[in-house]
Design a protein around this motif. Sequence first.
Motif, PDB file in Angstrom:
ATOM      1  N   GLU A   5      -5.261 -25.110 -43.976  1.00 28.71           N
ATOM      2  CA  GLU A   5      -5.320 -24.546 -42.626  1.00 28.71           C
ATOM      3  C   GLU A   5      -5.613 -23.047 -42.655  1.00 28.71           C
ATOM      4  OE1 GLU A   5      -1.572 -25.581 -40.925  1.00 28.71           O
ATOM      5  OE2 GLU A   5      -1.994 -27.723 -40.970  1.00 28.71           O
ATOM      6  N   GLN A   6      -5.635 -22.466 -43.830  1.00 30.14           N
ATOM      7  CA  GLN A   6      -5.843 -21.036 -43.996  1.00 30.14           C
ATOM      8  C   GLN A   6      -7.238 -20.730 -44.550  1.00 30.14           C
ATOM      9  OE1 GLN A   6      -3.215 -20.021 -42.089  1.00 30.14           O
ATOM     10  NE2 GLN A   6      -2.999 -18.338 -43.494  1.00 30.14           N
ATOM     11  N   VAL A   7      -8.181 -21.624 -44.363  1.00 30.49           N
ATOM     12  CA  VAL A   7      -9.548 -21.433 -44.847  1.00 30.49           C
ATOM     13  C   VAL A   7     -10.384 -20.837 -43.719  1.00 30.49           C
ATOM     14  CG1 VAL A   7     -11.601 -22.579 -45.770  1.00 30.49           C
ATOM     15  CG2 VAL A   7      -9.321 -23.353 -46.447  1.00 30.49           C
ATOM     16  N   LYS A   8     -11.015 -19.703 -44.016  1.00 29.93           N
ATOM     17  CA  LYS A   8     -11.815 -19.003 -43.002  1.00 29.93           C
ATOM     18  C   LYS A   8     -13.137 -18.566 -43.622  1.00 29.93           C
ATOM     19  CE  LYS A   8      -8.331 -18.909 -40.102  1.00 29.93           C
ATOM     20  NZ  LYS A   8      -8.263 -19.873 -39.053  1.00 29.93           N
ATOM     21  N   PRO A   9     -14.221 -18.599 -42.841  1.00 32.71           N
ATOM     22  CA  PRO A   9     -15.503 -18.099 -43.350  1.00 32.71           C
ATOM     23  C   PRO A   9     -15.485 -16.573 -43.396  1.00 32.71           C
ATOM     24  CG  PRO A   9     -15.737 -18.789 -41.070  1.00 32.71           C
ATOM     25  CD  PRO A   9     -14.338 -19.161 -41.497  1.00 32.71           C
ATOM     26  N   VAL A  10     -16.345 -16.007 -44.211  1.00 34.77           N
ATOM     27  CA  VAL A  10     -16.410 -14.557 -44.353  1.00 34.77           C
ATOM     28  C   VAL A  10     -16.722 -13.887 -43.015  1.00 34.77           C
ATOM     29  CG1 VAL A  10     -18.846 -14.387 -45.051  1.00 34.77           C
ATOM     30  CG2 VAL A  10     -17.170 -12.718 -45.904  1.00 34.77           C
ATOM     31  N   SER A  11     -17.460 -14.547 -42.154  1.00 31.71           N
ATOM     32  CA  SER A  11     -17.768 -13.979 -40.832  1.00 31.71           C
ATOM     33  C   SER A  11     -16.489 -13.803 -40.008  1.00 31.71           C
ATOM     34  CB  SER A  11     -18.772 -14.855 -40.076  1.00 31.71           C
ATOM     35  OG  SER A  11     -18.252 -16.165 -39.911  1.00 31.71           O
ATOM     36  N   GLN A  29       1.333 -16.504 -46.378  1.00 32.89           N
ATOM     37  CA  GLN A  29       0.440 -17.550 -46.871  1.00 32.89           C
ATOM     38  C   GLN A  29      -0.913 -16.930 -47.193  1.00 32.89           C
ATOM     39  OE1 GLN A  29       1.050 -20.892 -47.401  1.00 32.89           O
ATOM     40  NE2 GLN A  29       3.168 -20.326 -47.032  1.00 32.89           N
ATOM     41  N   PRO A  30      -1.480 -17.211 -48.348  1.00 30.00           N
ATOM     42  CA  PRO A  30      -2.799 -16.662 -48.659  1.00 30.00           C
ATOM     43  C   PRO A  30      -3.873 -17.271 -47.759  1.00 30.00           C
ATOM     44  CG  PRO A  30      -2.144 -18.234 -50.324  1.00 30.00           C
ATOM     45  CD  PRO A  30      -0.969 -18.072 -49.405  1.00 30.00           C
ATOM     46  N   VAL A  31      -4.983 -16.563 -47.640  1.00 26.84           N
ATOM     47  CA  VAL A  31      -6.119 -17.031 -46.853  1.00 26.84           C
ATOM     48  C   VAL A  31      -7.299 -17.221 -47.801  1.00 26.84           C
ATOM     49  CG1 VAL A  31      -7.725 -16.447 -44.989  1.00 26.84           C
ATOM     50  CG2 VAL A  31      -5.319 -15.804 -44.795  1.00 26.84           C
ATOM     51  N   VAL A  32      -7.941 -18.370 -47.711  1.00 32.20           N
ATOM     52  CA  VAL A  32      -9.124 -18.663 -48.516  1.00 32.20           C
ATOM     53  C   VAL A  32     -10.345 -18.257 -47.706  1.00 32.20           C
ATOM     54  CG1 VAL A  32     -10.476 -20.469 -49.655  1.00 32.20           C
ATOM     55  CG2 VAL A  32      -7.965 -20.612 -49.620  1.00 32.20           C
ATOM     56  N   ILE A  33     -11.183 -17.413 -48.297  1.00 30.90           N
ATOM     57  CA  ILE A  33     -12.410 -16.974 -47.620  1.00 30.90           C
ATOM     58  C   ILE A  33     -13.589 -17.709 -48.251  1.00 30.90           C
ATOM     59  CG2 ILE A  33     -13.915 -15.014 -47.084  1.00 30.90           C
ATOM     60  CD1 ILE A  33     -11.179 -14.931 -45.661  1.00 30.90           C
ATOM     61  N   THR A  34     -14.406 -18.291 -47.384  1.00 26.93           N
ATOM     62  CA  THR A  34     -15.566 -19.046 -47.865  1.00 26.93           C
ATOM     63  C   THR A  34     -16.851 -18.275 -47.606  1.00 26.93           C
ATOM     64  OG1 THR A  34     -15.849 -20.213 -45.758  1.00 26.93           O
ATOM     65  CG2 THR A  34     -14.412 -21.246 -47.405  1.00 26.93           C
ATOM     66  N   VAL A  41     -12.950 -16.344 -52.389  1.00 21.99           N
ATOM     67  CA  VAL A  41     -11.843 -15.424 -52.675  1.00 21.99           C
ATOM     68  C   VAL A  41     -10.585 -15.860 -51.942  1.00 21.99           C
ATOM     69  CG1 VAL A  41     -13.339 -13.421 -53.084  1.00 21.99           C
ATOM     70  CG2 VAL A  41     -12.429 -13.821 -50.810  1.00 21.99           C
ATOM     71  N   ILE A  42      -9.476 -15.333 -52.452  1.00 21.66           N
ATOM     72  CA  ILE A  42      -8.175 -15.548 -51.819  1.00 21.66           C
ATOM     73  C   ILE A  42      -7.654 -14.186 -51.385  1.00 21.66           C
ATOM     74  CG2 ILE A  42      -5.788 -16.305 -52.157  1.00 21.66           C
ATOM     75  CD1 ILE A  42      -7.579 -18.647 -52.432  1.00 21.66           C
ATOM     76  N   LEU A  43      -7.235 -14.070 -50.144  1.00 23.14           N
ATOM     77  CA  LEU A  43      -6.563 -12.864 -49.663  1.00 23.14           C
ATOM     78  C   LEU A  43      -5.075 -13.146 -49.651  1.00 23.14           C
ATOM     79  CD1 LEU A  43      -8.786 -11.858 -46.610  1.00 23.14           C
ATOM     80  CD2 LEU A  43      -8.863 -10.952 -48.928  1.00 23.14           C
ATOM     81  N   GLN A  44      -4.301 -12.197 -50.184  1.00 24.61           N
ATOM     82  CA  GLN A  44      -2.861 -12.408 -50.312  1.00 24.61           C
ATOM     83  C   GLN A  44      -2.148 -11.086 -50.042  1.00 24.61           C
ATOM     84  OE1 GLN A  44      -1.721 -13.482 -54.326  1.00 24.61           O
ATOM     85  NE2 GLN A  44      -0.038 -14.722 -53.576  1.00 24.61           N
ATOM     86  N   ASP A  45      -0.986 -11.151 -49.406  1.00 23.18           N
ATOM     87  CA  ASP A  45      -0.151  -9.983 -49.194  1.00 23.18           C
ATOM     88  C   ASP A  45       0.184  -9.362 -50.543  1.00 23.18           C
ATOM     89  OD1 ASP A  45       1.863  -8.320 -47.607  1.00 23.18           O
ATOM     90  OD2 ASP A  45       3.153  -9.331 -49.067  1.00 23.18           O
ATOM     91  N   VAL A  46       0.181  -8.032 -50.629  1.00 24.91           N
ATOM     92  CA  VAL A  46       0.395  -7.359 -51.904  1.00 24.91           C
ATOM     93  C   VAL A  46       1.775  -7.666 -52.484  1.00 24.91           C
ATOM     94  CG1 VAL A  46       1.219  -5.141 -50.971  1.00 24.91           C
ATOM     95  CG2 VAL A  46       0.005  -5.207 -53.152  1.00 24.91           C
ATOM     96  N   GLY A  47       2.781  -7.794 -51.644  1.00 25.43           N
ATOM     97  CA  GLY A  47       4.125  -8.142 -52.126  1.00 25.43           C
ATOM     98  C   GLY A  47       4.140  -9.520 -52.770  1.00 25.43           C
TER      99      GLY A  47
END
Length: 93
Positions: A5-11, A29-34, A41-47
């Motif tokens: 549910e956390q998959v998002k396109p780069v746009s 929750q990390p976000v998957v960028i397509t 890539v995966i975006l994740q909170d630094v902590g």
Amino acid sequence: MKLSEQVKPVSYLKAHAPEIIRKLKDNLQPVVITLHGEAKVILQDVGQYEETQETLALLKVLALTSRQVEQGKQRPAAESFARIRNRLADSQP
């Protein structure tokens, strides 16, 4: 929340970067960028990232320790502590 549910396109990232960053901090929750429909890539909170890295480091230490035990390279605790004390004493001016 599922990762799927956390998959998002780069746009989406380009248009909603501040919102995504706030959500990363809140829900952890990390976000998957397509890109072109493929996960890139995966975006994740630094902590969360730091916590993950610490966990991986501990797991590596455990794996190394297990390997050393299997190879018979362990020492009695008293001997190990004596060696540490000696090293500390040698390093004192």
